[in-house]
Design a protein around this motif. Sequence first.
Motif, mmCIF file in Angstrom:
data_model
loop_
_atom_site.group_PDB
_atom_site.id
_atom_site.type_symbol
_atom_site.label_atom_id
_atom_site.label_comp_id
_atom_site.label_asym_id
_atom_site.label_seq_id
_atom_site.Cartn_x
_atom_site.Cartn_y
_atom_site.Cartn_z
ATOM 1 N N HIS A 158 22.867 41.623 39.059
ATOM 2 C CA HIS A 158 23.573 40.670 39.608
ATOM 3 C C HIS A 158 25.012 41.003 40.054
ATOM 4 N N GLU A 159 25.135 40.549 41.296
ATOM 5 C CA GLU A 159 26.473 40.882 42.041
ATOM 6 C C GLU A 159 27.244 39.814 41.432
ATOM 7 N N LEU A 160 28.511 40.190 40.688
ATOM 8 C CA LEU A 160 29.546 39.331 40.341
ATOM 9 C C LEU A 160 30.561 39.022 41.091
ATOM 10 N N GLY A 161 30.771 40.160 42.157
ATOM 11 C CA GLY A 161 31.725 40.058 42.876
ATOM 12 C C GLY A 161 31.827 41.099 44.161
ATOM 13 N N LYS A 162 32.390 40.955 45.350
ATOM 14 C CA LYS A 162 32.255 41.692 46.251
ATOM 15 C C LYS A 162 33.510 41.801 47.510
ATOM 16 N N THR A 163 33.465 42.742 48.294
ATOM 17 C CA THR A 163 34.565 42.404 49.271
ATOM 18 C C THR A 163 34.265 41.598 50.313
ATOM 19 N N LEU A 164 35.371 40.827 50.403
ATOM 20 C CA LEU A 164 35.160 39.774 51.370
ATOM 21 C C LEU A 164 35.356 40.334 52.755
ATOM 22 N N ASP A 165 35.940 41.613 53.044
ATOM 23 C CA ASP A 165 36.009 42.237 54.270
ATOM 24 C C ASP A 165 35.925 43.747 54.401
ATOM 25 N N ASP A 166 36.859 44.661 54.327
ATOM 26 C CA ASP A 166 36.770 46.037 54.168
ATOM 27 C C ASP A 166 36.342 46.604 53.068
ATOM 28 N N ALA A 167 35.798 47.701 52.895
ATOM 29 C CA ALA A 167 35.218 48.152 51.478
ATOM 30 C C ALA A 167 36.391 49.101 51.301
ATOM 31 N N ALA A 168 36.339 49.477 49.646
ATOM 32 C CA ALA A 168 37.527 50.458 49.480
ATOM 33 C C ALA A 168 37.318 51.583 50.011
ATOM 34 N N GLY A 169 36.302 52.475 50.465
ATOM 35 C CA GLY A 169 36.171 53.335 51.217
ATOM 36 C C GLY A 169 37.086 53.287 52.480
#
Length: 340
Positions: A158-169
């Motif tokens: 289950h995804e608890l959180g994600k990026t709303l725009d750019d990824a860390a990379g």
Amino acid sequence: MKTKKTYILGIESSCDDTAAAVISNSVILSDIVASQSIHELYGGVVPELASREHQKLILPVVKKALEKAKINTSNLSAIAFTNGPGLIGSLMVGTSFAKSMSLALKIPLISVNHMKAHILAHFIEDPENSNPSFPFLALTISGGHTQIVKVNSYFEMHELGKTLDDAAGEAFDKSGKVIGLKYPAGPEIDKLSKKGDPNKFKFTKPKVSGLNFSFSGLKTNFLNFINKQVRINEDFVKDNLYDICASLQHVIVDILMDKLIKASKETGINTIVICGGVSANSEIRKMLKVNSEKHNWKVHIPKLSYTTDNAAMIAMTGQLKFENNIFSDYETSTNPRLKI
Ligand code: KG4
Ligand code: ZN
């Protein structure tokens, strides 16, 4: 009872790495990656060129993986391939290749979610790393994704959180481009940071609620800062390269760690794994160890070769699906936006 030996071929072609690997009972026998250097010229992956390169490379890469594993096609038990997420043209090359091979050899076809595979790479047999125990939290950080995933079992995530725009990379790569580094800039920033002061320059940390991330504000803040400094001193980047890199890396790692600590507190889960290309970063590895002592975490850090895109993780996921009789049919198509 002796377990029957199985040989699963994994094929990965979701972005700009053409990769093939063979796994036998959780042991990787071969792990071949052909990285497409052509994209360096353009400062990022050019989708059209990536698909063309995959088409050129896929057969030699698969052949090499079988040779290195010292098996031939008749030994294979199944073919696993990435069906998403990724670039559609790139995914289609691997998908079509895997389907044809499965059909010709009359062996099962197994589709694999690239992001789940990054997580399941932690189950590849490795004398230096034990398997994480369920449930655990996975921080998946790559060029296209940044997520915190609660992993209840091999197949329930289950995804608890994600990026709303750019990824860390992307935060590494796009900021690196601003200071003239080649794509992908992440590994170079990591290297240059070792000689710099992480507290020399301060960049903005975003205010994002819950367990979500945002990196686009940081990117703009970084760009404006560099432009302003260059107007004052045209050699600013050259004169301060190590400190710029170390300060940028410091804030990216801080953003990631803050949310990981929050996720662990909220879920009460203290087994933590990291995965994806950015998990190769030495500062993230260091800070995870620091936090594991502070918060009593059990952390699992992948072997470097299993951080960036590889087919060993696809083969591993393929093996788990094979053991659980989870197969795909020939109607299976690619899904560039496949979710966890
Ligand atoms: O997982 P990956 O190989 O491909 C994707 O699925 O995106 O991740 C590639 C990303 C790139 O953004 C690259 O700059 C970053 O991983 N990366 C790093 C390091 N090694 C690779 N970022 C920071 N430090 C590193 N040592
Ligand atoms: Zn990846």
